[in-house]
Design a protein around this motif. Structure first.
Motif, PDB file in Angstrom:
ATOM      1  N   LEU A 212       0.763  -1.037   0.083  1.00 46.25           N
ATOM      2  CA  LEU A 212      -0.019  -0.061   0.061  1.00 46.25           C
ATOM      3  C   LEU A 212       1.009   1.272  -0.022  1.00 46.25           C
ATOM      4  CD1 LEU A 212      -2.926  -0.901   2.506  1.00 46.25           C
ATOM      5  CD2 LEU A 212      -2.887  -1.078  -0.049  1.00 46.25           C
ATOM      6  N   ARG A 216       0.377   4.223  -2.571  1.00 45.25           N
ATOM      7  CA  ARG A 216       0.328   5.645  -1.847  1.00 45.25           C
ATOM      8  C   ARG A 216       1.354   6.762  -2.497  1.00 45.25           C
ATOM      9  NH1 ARG A 216      -2.671   8.437   2.298  1.00 45.25           N
ATOM     10  NH2 ARG A 216      -2.349   7.143   3.755  1.00 45.25           N
ATOM     11  N   THR A 236      -6.480   7.511  -4.373  1.00 45.88           N
ATOM     12  CA  THR A 236      -5.609   6.831  -3.791  1.00 45.88           C
ATOM     13  C   THR A 236      -5.817   7.277  -2.182  1.00 45.88           C
ATOM     14  OG1 THR A 236      -4.060   6.510  -5.273  1.00 45.88           O
ATOM     15  CG2 THR A 236      -3.302   6.113  -3.256  1.00 45.88           C
ATOM     16  N   ASP A 237      -5.750   8.543  -2.004  1.00 49.62           N
ATOM     17  CA  ASP A 237      -5.863   9.231  -0.360  1.00 49.62           C
ATOM     18  C   ASP A 237      -7.240   8.861   0.155  1.00 49.62           C
ATOM     19  OD1 ASP A 237      -6.377  11.768  -2.191  1.00 49.62           O
ATOM     20  OD2 ASP A 237      -7.391  12.004  -0.207  1.00 49.62           O
ATOM     21  N   LEU A 240      -6.963   4.765   1.019  1.00 45.89           N
ATOM     22  CA  LEU A 240      -6.270   4.595   2.395  1.00 45.89           C
ATOM     23  C   LEU A 240      -6.575   5.348   3.544  1.00 45.89           C
ATOM     24  CD1 LEU A 240      -3.008   4.186   0.273  1.00 45.89           C
ATOM     25  CD2 LEU A 240      -4.569   2.534   0.818  1.00 45.89           C
ATOM     26  N   ASP A 241      -7.176   6.593   3.610  1.00 45.88           N
ATOM     27  CA  ASP A 241      -7.491   7.156   4.498  1.00 45.88           C
ATOM     28  C   ASP A 241      -8.780   6.941   5.253  1.00 45.88           C
ATOM     29  OD1 ASP A 241      -4.893   8.156   4.577  1.00 45.88           O
ATOM     30  OD2 ASP A 241      -5.545   9.990   3.499  1.00 45.88           O
ATOM     31  N   PRO A 243     -10.900   3.837   4.645  1.00 49.95           N
ATOM     32  CA  PRO A 243     -11.277   2.727   3.683  1.00 49.95           C
ATOM     33  C   PRO A 243     -12.837   2.464   4.388  1.00 49.95           C
ATOM     34  CG  PRO A 243      -9.784   2.205   5.489  1.00 49.95           C
ATOM     35  CD  PRO A 243      -9.856   3.806   5.484  1.00 49.95           C
ATOM     36  N   THR A 248     -10.588  -3.867   2.708  1.00 51.02           N
ATOM     37  CA  THR A 248      -9.815  -2.650   2.640  1.00 51.02           C
ATOM     38  C   THR A 248      -9.261  -2.314   4.056  1.00 51.02           C
ATOM     39  OG1 THR A 248     -11.395  -1.822   0.700  1.00 51.02           O
ATOM     40  CG2 THR A 248      -9.369  -0.392   1.287  1.00 51.02           C
ATOM     41  N   GLN A 249     -10.297  -2.267   4.992  1.00 46.59           N
ATOM     42  CA  GLN A 249     -10.004  -1.737   6.239  1.00 46.59           C
ATOM     43  C   GLN A 249      -8.980  -2.637   6.849  1.00 46.59           C
ATOM     44  OE1 GLN A 249     -13.566  -1.339   8.623  1.00 46.59           O
ATOM     45  NE2 GLN A 249     -14.085   0.542   7.589  1.00 46.59           N
ATOM     46  N   VAL A 252      -5.471  -2.009   5.282  1.00 43.25           N
ATOM     47  CA  VAL A 252      -4.925  -0.843   5.887  1.00 43.25           C
ATOM     48  C   VAL A 252      -4.466  -0.887   7.219  1.00 43.25           C
ATOM     49  CG1 VAL A 252      -5.258   1.578   6.386  1.00 43.25           C
ATOM     50  CG2 VAL A 252      -6.045   0.589   4.199  1.00 43.25           C
ATOM     51  N   SER A 253      -5.155  -1.641   8.174  1.00 46.13           N
ATOM     52  CA  SER A 253      -4.993  -1.827   9.371  1.00 46.13           C
ATOM     53  C   SER A 253      -3.579  -2.901   9.418  1.00 46.13           C
ATOM     54  CB  SER A 253      -6.235  -2.318  10.223  1.00 46.13           C
ATOM     55  OG  SER A 253      -6.472  -3.477   9.713  1.00 46.13           O
ATOM     56  N   VAL A 255      -1.017  -2.847   8.013  1.00 43.29           N
ATOM     57  CA  VAL A 255       0.204  -2.239   7.593  1.00 43.29           C
ATOM     58  C   VAL A 255       1.167  -1.700   8.922  1.00 43.29           C
ATOM     59  CG1 VAL A 255       1.463  -0.480   6.364  1.00 43.29           C
ATOM     60  CG2 VAL A 255      -0.298  -1.494   5.415  1.00 43.29           C
TER      61      VAL A 255
END
Lengths: 258, 229
Positions: A212, A216, A236-237, A240-241, A243, A248-249, A252-253, A255
């Protein structure tokens, strides 16, 4: 706002036996834009890249490419020679493993020059000058031009592959995990190189990555795939910011923050 | 005659945390205000009230669930809630700037290039970037270095230079002076006032009351949303 798309796919479906690799996938790409396809292994992202680039045929759906003359070409209905010509000139493909694209028994300069020759260039001096120019653009010393790729490190091979791909000034480049398997310091250099070259030349890119942070840094828009389906898409933002989809959550969580 | 640059109507934002058993957080509900050219609105309210969420929604970074965010872009009002990603990119490019609290560092890219890259392709981008960095007391010896190793205050000032260089007609500022000393804070106050006098519409979060009093024309109270029982 009504600028026409460069590549437009609709309703792409492909099953491997009972396994759905692509389920009714739509994708649009505009000139000069970077679209990242993210997801875990087996989510269908590489299959999508192969179908978008005409390497693999879908069971249903369509991929339309707008050629430089503005005419729409159905990628999967094109005669094979026309598709090969497209891959040699207008399009580029950057593989995770540069050995899939490079000729290991041919010099670095030869690898870059070969694509120009395939396009019809014949003047040796021009081809060699262009090859040296491109080696320098990807930060390979000009005095390595006659060396064989097998004397190059992994990061250099990947940069050589990028030089070979970009020398014909493609309008559209497909990238499959271009920074996968490289040390982080090598990865950072490569990412910066891809970012600046693609922006400067205005190339459109479809980028497959499971990372990711790579998405980004490089991508304007992002598509998240799970089990062959696009579960979320957007800037993208945004994705990722903020989701929204459970998958997706989870991505992202998961990473790790350095 | 005043020009409305930004109008927010009945904005709602709910977060659904699927990994926490689907907990729903209603952070914004019915938010609405408008900002004229040359005006600065300060978002106020206790910590956790949703000020940053509102600011991020105004930038199109958080996707609103209901309501409208009307932005004057190229002479027409564009609704960011229903705009396509590409429309949002276009609005951000020429109309809407955002200064976040933290700089996102790109490996190998120098402070000067980070700022100049945000200038929208102007020919004098590097000269202008250097001037802004000097004004924000970033010495020339640092301009050529990637800011990964810079202090928090230095990174924030680079972020500010990056946010102000383009001269967007609408600016969103999230705690622009949070990690700055008094001298640099005064520089930022002066920059915000100059932007206002050029007609820039500003929405900001300013925890520092002195800064808020120096730049804001009005407050918009962001109330913690009470969930219905």
């Amino acid at each position: 706002m009504s600028e026409p798309t460069l590549l437009s796919a609709s309703g792409l479906t492909l099953r491997f036996g009972a396994i759905p690799a692509l389920l009714d996938v739509d994708a649009d790409l505009w000139p000069g834009e970077i679209l990242a396809i993210v997801g875990e292994s087996g989510s269908g992202k590489t299959t999508l890249l192969n179908v978008l680039s005409g390497k693999m045929a879908p069971q249903s759906g369509q991929v339309m490419y707008r050629d430089p003359a503005g005419a729409l070409q159905d990628v999967h209905a094109m005669p094979a020679p026309a598709l090969r010509a497209l891959h040699r000139s207008d399009w580029g493909f950057v593989h995770q493993n540069p050995r899939e694209n490079l000729r290991m028994a041919v010099s670095a300069g030869g690898n870059v020059g070969e694509r120009l020759m395939a396009q019809g260039s014949r003047h040796y001096g021009h081809i060699r000058a262009a090859a040296i120019d491109w080696l320098e653009q990807v930060e390979i010393d000009a005095d390595r031009v006659d060396d064989l790729p097998r004397t190059f490190s992994g990061g250099m091979l990947q940069r050589l592959q990028i030089a070979r791909t970009l020398v014909t000034h493609p309008r559209l480049v497909f990238m499959d995990e271009p920074t996968g398997g490289l040390d982080v310091s090598v990865q950072a250099r490569l990412l910066d190189l891809i970012r600046s070259l693609v922006r400067r030349l205005g190339i459109a890119v479809v980028l497959v990555t499971h990372d990711l942070a790579v998405a980004r840094l490089l991508a304007d828009r992002i598509m998240v795939m799970q089990r062959g389906e696009v579960v979320e898409a957007g800037l993208t933002d945004q994705v990722l910011d903020d989701p929204r989809h459970p998958y997706t959550q989870l991505l992202v969580s998961s990473v790790l923050q350095a | 005659m005043n020009t409305v640059m930004l109008r927010v109507e009945d904005l709602a934002k709910r977060f659904t945390l699927h990994l926490q058993g689907g907990v729903q957080l209603d952070v914004l509900n019915g938010a609405g205000f408008e900002v004229q050219a040359g005006e600065c609105i300060a978002l106020s309210g206790p910590s956790g009230a949703g000020k940053s969420t509102l600011l991020r929604a105004l930038y199109g970074n958080y996707r609103a669930d209901a309501g409208r965010i009307l932005v004057r872009h190229d002479g027409a009002m564009v609704d960011l809630v229903t705009a396509t990603p590409r429309q949002i990119v276009a609005v951000r490019r020429t109309t809407l700037g955002y200064v976040s609290q933290f700089l996102r560092v790109v490996p190998r890219v120098s402070a000067l290039d980070i700022v100049a890259d945000a200038a929208g392709g102007r020919a004098d981008a590097h000269t202008e970037a250097a001037a802004l960095l000097h004004r924000l007391n970033i010495p020339a010896s640092l301009h050529g270095l990637p800011p990964a190793t810079f202090s928090g205050g230095e990174q924030q000032r680079i972020n500010l230079a990056r946010g102000f260089i383009h001269g967007h007609p609408i600016l969103l500022l999230d705690e622009p002076t949070a990690s700055l000393d008094a001298a640099n804070r005064d520089v930022v106050i002066a920059m915000i006032r100059e932007a206002k006098s050029r007609g820039t519409a500003i929405v900001g979060i300013f925890h520092d009351a002195a800064v808020r009093d120096a730049v804001a024309d009005r407050l918009y109270q962001v109330a913690p949303y009470q969930q219905a029982a």
